[in-house]
Scaffold this motif. Structure first.
Motif, PDB file in Angstrom:
ATOM      1  N   THR A  31       0.844  -1.188   0.000  1.00 14.27           N
ATOM      2  CA  THR A  31       0.000   0.000   0.000  1.00 14.27           C
ATOM      3  C   THR A  31       0.882   1.242   0.000  1.00 14.27           C
ATOM      4  O   THR A  31       2.073   1.193   0.330  1.00 14.27           O
ATOM      5  CB  THR A  31      -0.885   0.035   1.240  1.00 14.27           C
ATOM      6  OG1 THR A  31      -0.043   0.117   2.390  1.00 14.27           O
ATOM      7  CG2 THR A  31      -1.753  -1.218   1.342  1.00 14.27           C
ATOM      8  N   VAL A  32       0.249   2.378  -0.367  1.00 10.91           N
ATOM      9  CA  VAL A  32       0.989   3.636  -0.367  1.00 10.91           C
ATOM     10  C   VAL A  32       1.508   3.926   1.035  1.00 10.91           C
ATOM     11  O   VAL A  32       2.641   4.342   1.235  1.00 10.91           O
ATOM     12  CB  VAL A  32       0.080   4.781  -0.858  1.00 10.91           C
ATOM     13  CG1 VAL A  32       0.770   6.121  -0.691  1.00 10.91           C
ATOM     14  CG2 VAL A  32      -0.288   4.553  -2.312  1.00 10.91           C
TER      15      VAL A  32
ATOM     16  N   SER B  94       4.735  -1.122 -10.917  1.00 14.84           N
ATOM     17  CA  SER B  94       4.021  -1.309  -9.651  1.00 14.84           C
ATOM     18  C   SER B  94       3.405  -2.698  -9.570  1.00 14.84           C
ATOM     19  O   SER B  94       2.926  -3.239 -10.571  1.00 14.84           O
ATOM     20  CB  SER B  94       2.936  -0.247  -9.532  1.00 14.84           C
ATOM     21  OG  SER B  94       2.067  -0.571  -8.474  1.00 14.84           O
TER      22      SER B  94
ATOM     23  N   ASP C 121      -0.663  -1.907  -9.764  1.00 13.22           N
ATOM     24  CA  ASP C 121      -1.297  -1.192 -10.865  1.00 13.22           C
ATOM     25  C   ASP C 121      -0.549  -1.532 -12.148  1.00 13.22           C
ATOM     26  O   ASP C 121       0.675  -1.416 -12.209  1.00 13.22           O
ATOM     27  CB  ASP C 121      -1.248   0.320 -10.592  1.00 13.22           C
ATOM     28  CG  ASP C 121      -2.133   1.096 -11.556  1.00 13.22           C
ATOM     29  OD1 ASP C 121      -2.021   0.870 -12.781  1.00 13.22           O
ATOM     30  OD2 ASP C 121      -2.921   1.935 -11.086  1.00 13.22           O
TER      31      ASP C 121
ATOM     32  N   ASN D 269       9.931   0.740  -4.361  1.00 13.07           N
ATOM     33  CA  ASN D 269       9.884  -0.346  -3.392  1.00 13.07           C
ATOM     34  C   ASN D 269      11.207  -0.381  -2.620  1.00 13.07           C
ATOM     35  O   ASN D 269      12.235   0.068  -3.120  1.00 13.07           O
ATOM     36  CB  ASN D 269       9.662  -1.676  -4.132  1.00 13.07           C
ATOM     37  CG  ASN D 269       9.383  -2.817  -3.182  1.00 13.07           C
ATOM     38  OD1 ASN D 269       9.009  -2.595  -2.038  1.00 13.07           O
ATOM     39  ND2 ASN D 269       9.581  -4.034  -3.651  1.00 13.07           N
TER      40      ASN D 269
ATOM     41  N   LYS E 247       1.243   1.779 -13.777  1.00 13.85           N
ATOM     42  CA  LYS E 247       2.121   2.678 -13.026  1.00 13.85           C
ATOM     43  C   LYS E 247       3.460   2.021 -12.685  1.00 13.85           C
ATOM     44  O   LYS E 247       3.597   0.809 -12.683  1.00 13.85           O
ATOM     45  CB  LYS E 247       1.439   3.119 -11.735  1.00 13.85           C
ATOM     46  CG  LYS E 247       0.234   4.015 -11.968  1.00 13.85           C
ATOM     47  CD  LYS E 247      -0.366   4.441 -10.653  1.00 13.85           C
ATOM     48  CE  LYS E 247      -1.559   5.374 -10.889  1.00 13.85           C
ATOM     49  NZ  LYS E 247      -2.304   5.636  -9.656  1.00 13.85           N
ATOM     50  N   TRP E 248       4.409   2.892 -12.363  1.00 20.71           N
ATOM     51  CA  TRP E 248       5.678   2.437 -11.808  1.00 20.71           C
ATOM     52  C   TRP E 248       5.644   2.708 -10.309  1.00 20.71           C
ATOM     53  O   TRP E 248       5.001   3.651  -9.862  1.00 20.71           O
ATOM     54  CB  TRP E 248       6.849   3.178 -12.464  1.00 20.71           C
ATOM     55  CG  TRP E 248       7.018   2.804 -13.902  1.00 20.71           C
ATOM     56  CD1 TRP E 248       6.189   3.142 -14.932  1.00 20.71           C
ATOM     57  CD2 TRP E 248       8.047   1.991 -14.481  1.00 20.71           C
ATOM     58  NE1 TRP E 248       6.635   2.602 -16.111  1.00 20.71           N
ATOM     59  CE2 TRP E 248       7.780   1.894 -15.866  1.00 20.71           C
ATOM     60  CE3 TRP E 248       9.169   1.345 -13.960  1.00 20.71           C
ATOM     61  CZ2 TRP E 248       8.600   1.175 -16.728  1.00 20.71           C
ATOM     62  CZ3 TRP E 248       9.980   0.627 -14.825  1.00 20.71           C
ATOM     63  CH2 TRP E 248       9.695   0.543 -16.193  1.00 20.71           C
ATOM     64  N   GLY E 249       6.326   1.889  -9.556  1.00 22.03           N
ATOM     65  CA  GLY E 249       6.280   2.051  -8.109  1.00 22.03           C
ATOM     66  C   GLY E 249       7.673   2.039  -7.506  1.00 22.03           C
ATOM     67  O   GLY E 249       8.626   1.544  -8.109  1.00 22.03           O
TER      68      GLY E 249
ATOM     69  N   VAL F 212      13.005   1.178  -8.380  1.00 19.38           N
ATOM     70  CA  VAL F 212      11.862   1.656  -9.150  1.00 19.38           C
ATOM     71  C   VAL F 212      11.582   0.600 -10.221  1.00 19.38           C
ATOM     72  O   VAL F 212      12.489   0.224 -10.978  1.00 19.38           O
ATOM     73  CB  VAL F 212      12.163   3.011  -9.823  1.00 19.38           C
ATOM     74  CG1 VAL F 212      10.960   3.471 -10.643  1.00 19.38           C
ATOM     75  CG2 VAL F 212      12.518   4.054  -8.773  1.00 19.38           C
TER      76      VAL F 212
ATOM     77  N   MET G 196       4.372   1.741   1.908  1.00 17.86           N
ATOM     78  CA  MET G 196       5.530   2.117   1.098  1.00 17.86           C
ATOM     79  C   MET G 196       6.177   3.381   1.668  1.00 17.86           C
ATOM     80  O   MET G 196       7.399   3.448   1.835  1.00 17.86           O
ATOM     81  CB  MET G 196       5.085   2.362  -0.343  1.00 17.86           C
ATOM     82  CG  MET G 196       6.219   2.515  -1.323  1.00 17.86           C
ATOM     83  SD  MET G 196       5.599   2.548  -3.000  1.00 17.86           S
ATOM     84  CE  MET G 196       5.051   4.232  -3.110  1.00 17.86           C
TER      85      MET G 196
END
Lengths: 424, 141
Positions: free
Chosen positions: A2-3, A85, A88, A95, A91-93, A82, A6
Motif C-alpha cells: 500500500t501507499v 508497480s 497497478d 519499493n 504505473k511504476w512504483g 523503481v 511504502m
C-alpha cells in the motif's frame, strides 16, 4: 504494497540511513539497473506484460543501495528500486527490498533485522540485479511463482569453513504484505494483497566450482482483514447430470468450508556446478504443497535445467523449465472449467460465470518452456543479453491473460527479449 | 643499419626484457596495524572476500587500492588468484545478497600507509620495496 506501507518503509529507511551516516565509519553507494524490451507472437498478455505489441515493463528496473559500516561488526543496508508497480498495471512504483541492520559477532555468524529477501532459490536475493547472472530473465516458471520474496523480520546465518569449501545454514522468520494479481476472464485484472508469515531454513554449500542449496520453508497466508478464506467448495448436484461447485455464499447449496489461513510448505533443491572449464550447469527444483486435503490447497512442482558455455565475453545458454499444478489444485481448476450449467436452468449464466472466475482464482499452471540465449559482458559491470523462449501452454496457465471466455490451452508462445543490465 | 632499424631493434629488445623487469618488482606483502597478528595465505583470502572480520580476536579492516592500479592487480593475482573482473563480480553479488560491501578503497600507497598506521585492525598490501622498516608485515608469500 500500500501507499502507506511504502511511505512508512521509505521514511524508516531514510531515518536509518540518516542516523547511520551520522555515526558511520564508512559508507558506500552503488546502483543497478536493467533496461529491457520483450515481445511475443501472441495478442494476449503473458507474464503480465508480454504481448505482440512489445513492452519495456517486464524486465526494466532501476535501483540504488547504500551500505553503511559502523565498525567491523555492525552495518546497515538500504536498497530502493523503481519498477512496474505490483498494484497497478500502468504505473511504476518505488519499493524497498532491503532495509536492515546487520551484526556479525564473529567470523561465522551473521544476524540481520529489518526488511530483506527470502533465501529461497540460488538467485532469490539478487533477483533484480541482472548483472549477477547470465539469464536474460530468470526462469519464470520458477522465479515467477512468488510475486514478492521480501519480508520484515529476523535472519541468522552460521557458516563453517573446511579448506576452500564453506557450508552455511540460513534461518529466518518474519512477515510481509503479499501483493497478488489475478486475471479472470469475466472481470479482467484484480490486484489485491494478503498478509504472509514466513519462516524457513536453507543449507548452502559453496565450493570453488559449485554451489548447492537445499531449503525448507513454511508460508502462512492470511487475509488482510483476517476473515476466513474458502477452503472447500461442495458440489451441488441439481439432477439429470447437471450441477455446479458452490464457490460463493449466495449460491444455493451446503456451506462453503472455510479456514482462517492457508499454509504452504516449500522444499527447494538447487545446484550451480562447473562441469568442465567454461561449462556450467544450473538446475533448481521446488515442490510447494499445502498440508491436508482442502480443495483450495496449493500444490505445484517446478524446475529448470540450464547449460552455459563461456566463450570470452559471450556466455550462450540453453534452458528447459517446467511448471505444473498438482493434486486438488489441478483437479479443482479442471472441474470448475468443465462445469457447463445448462441454459434452461435458473441463473445458469451467473453460475457458469462464477465457475470460470473461481477457476481463474485457483491459479493452476501447466507450462513447459525452452529458451536459447546469450549474455555479452561489455565491461565487468555491464551485460547485454538476448533470449528466445518458446513456451508450451498445457491444460492452462495463470500466467496467461486469456482473451474471451475460453482459457488459453494447448498453445505455444514465442518470446524474444533483449536486455541491458549494469551495476555501478 | 639505419637509424630507424636501430630504434626498432631497441624496442624489440626492451619488449623481450619486459617480463624480466616485472619479475624484478618486489613481492606483494600484507601489512597490518601494530595490533594485527601474523596471518596465513588462507586468512588473507578470507579477509579480502569478506568472510573473516576478526583474527585472533582482533577486528580487522582491510583496504584496497582503487581498481586499475597495478599493485592491486598483482595482489589479486598473487594472493587471491582472481582477476579484477572476477573480484568485482564476486563483490557485486555479495553486496546485493545482503552480505556486506567490499573493503574500503584508497587512491595511493601513501594513503594506505597512513590508514594502516592510524587505524587499529587495518590490513593492507604493499610492494615489498615500499614497506617502511617500522611496518608490521603480517604475511609474506
Amino acid at each position: 504494497m500500500t501507499v502507506r506501507s511504502m511511505v512508512s518503509g521509505m521514511v524508516a529507511s531514510g531515518l536509518l540511513m540518516a542516523g547511520g551516516l551520522a555515526c558511520a565509519q564508512e559508507w558506500s553507494g552503488s546502483a543497478y539497473g536493467t533496461v529491457g524490451y520483450t515481445v511475443s507472437d501472441r495478442s494476449y498478455r503473458y507474464l503480465r506484460f508480454i504481448d505482440d505489441q512489445g513492452t519495456v515493463r517486464k524486465d526494466s528496473v532501476l535501483g540504488g543501495q547504500v551500505d553503511v559500516r559502523f565498525n567491523p561488526q555492525w552495518a546497515a543496508t538500504v536498497q530502493v528500486k523503481v519498477a512496474p508497480s505490483m498494484a497497478d498495471e500502468a504505473k511504476w512504483g518505488v519499493n524497498v527490498p532491503w532495509a536492515f541492520v546487520s551484526w556479525r559477532p564473529g567470523n561465522d555468524w551473521l544476524v540481520r533485522a529489518g526488511r530483506q529477501r527470502l533465501p529461497l532459490y540460488l538467485n532469490s536475493e539478487s533477483v533484480d540485479v541482472g548483472q549477477t547472472y547470465d539469464f536474460a530473465r530468470l526462469p519464470q516458471h520458477f522465479y515467477g511463482l512468488m510475486p514478492s520474496n521480501e519480508f520484515g523480520g529476523l535472519y541468522a546465518s552460521r557458516s563453517w569453513t573446511q579448506g576452500n569449501d564453506e557450508l552455511s545454514v540460513d534461518a529466518y522468520g518474519g512477515e510481509s504484505s503479499l501483493p497478488l494479481r489475478a486475471y479472470t476472464r469475466d472481470g479482467g485484472i484484480d490486484h489485491f494483497s494478503d498478509d504472509g508469515r514466513y519462516s524457513g531454513l536453507a543449507l548452502t554449500l559453496r565450493q570453488p566450482t559449485a554451489t548447492w542449496r537445499v531449503g525448507a520453508h513454511r508460508f502462512l497466508i492470511l487475509k488482510k482483514d483476517r476473515t476466513d478464506m474458502g477452503a472447500n467448495f461442495p458440489y451441488v448436484d441439481t439432477g439429470f447430470g447437471t450441477g455446479y461447485y458452490k464457490v460463493d455464499d449466495r449460491m444455493p447449496g451446503p456451506d462453503i468450508g472455510r479456514a482462517s489461513h492457508k499454509t504452504i510448505h516449500v522444499f527447494t533443491l538447487g545446484a550451480d556446478v562447473e562441469l568442465a572449464p567454461a561449462w556450467r550447469m544450473v538446475s533448481e527444483i521446488v515442490r510447494s504443497q499445502s498440508p491436508g486435503h482442502a480443495d483450495a490447497n496449493w500444490s505445484t512442482i517446478s524446475g529448470y535445467l540450464a547449460l552455459f558455455h563461456r566463450m570470452e565475453r559471450f556466455t550462450p545458454y540453453v534452458s528447459f523449465s517446467r511448471l505444473k499444478s498438482m493434486g486438488t489444485m489441478a483437479r479443482l481448476s479442471e472441474a470448475l472449467d468443465n462445469v457447463n450449467y445448462p441454459a434452461y436452468m435458473p441463473s445458469s449464466a451467473l453460475v457458469n460465470q462464477a465457475q470460470r472466475v473461481a477457476a481463474d482464482y485457483v491459479g493452476a499452471m501447466d507450462e513447459t518452456a525452452w529458451a536459447v540465449g546469450t549474455s555479452l559482458a561489455i565491461t565487468s559491470q555491464s551485460k547485454l543479453k538476448f533470449e528466445w523462449m518458446r513456451t508450451e501452454i498445457g491444460k492452462r496457465s495463470a500466467y496467461v491473460d486469456s482473451p474471451g471466455l475460453q482459457a488459453v490451452r494447448q498453445q505455444h508462445i514465442n518470446v524474444l527479449t533483449a536486455n541491458f543490465s549494469f551495476v555501478y | 643499419m639505419t637509424r630507424r632499424s636501430l630504434w626498432c631493434s631497441l624496442i624489440f629488445l626492451l619488449m623481450q626484457l619486459a617480463p624480466w623487469c616485472a619479475a624484478w618488482a618486489g613481492a606483494v606483502v600484507v601489512v597490518g596495524h601494530a595490533n594485527v597478528h601474523k596471518i596465513d595465505a588462507s586468512t588473507v583470502q578470507r579477509i579480502y572476500t569478506g568472510k573473516v572480520i576478526e583474527v585472533d580476536g582482533v577486528p580487522v579492516q582491510p583496504v584496497n587500492l582503487k581498481p586499475g592500479q597495478v599493485l592491486r592487480q598483482r595482489f589479486l593475482n598473487d594472493h587471491l588468484q582472481q582477476t579484477e573482473d572476477a573480484y568485482t563480480g564476486y563483490w557485486t553479488v555479495r553486496r546485493y545478497i545482503g552480505k556486506g560491501a567490499p573493503p574500503r578503497e584508497l587512491g595511493t600507497v601513501a594513503e594506505v600507509l597512513q590508514f594502516v598506521q592510524s587505524t587499529p585492525g587495518a590490513v593492507a598490501y604493499l610492494d615489498e620495496a615500499d614497506v617502511p622498516p617500522s611496518a608490521n608485515v603480517v604475511y609474506k608469500k
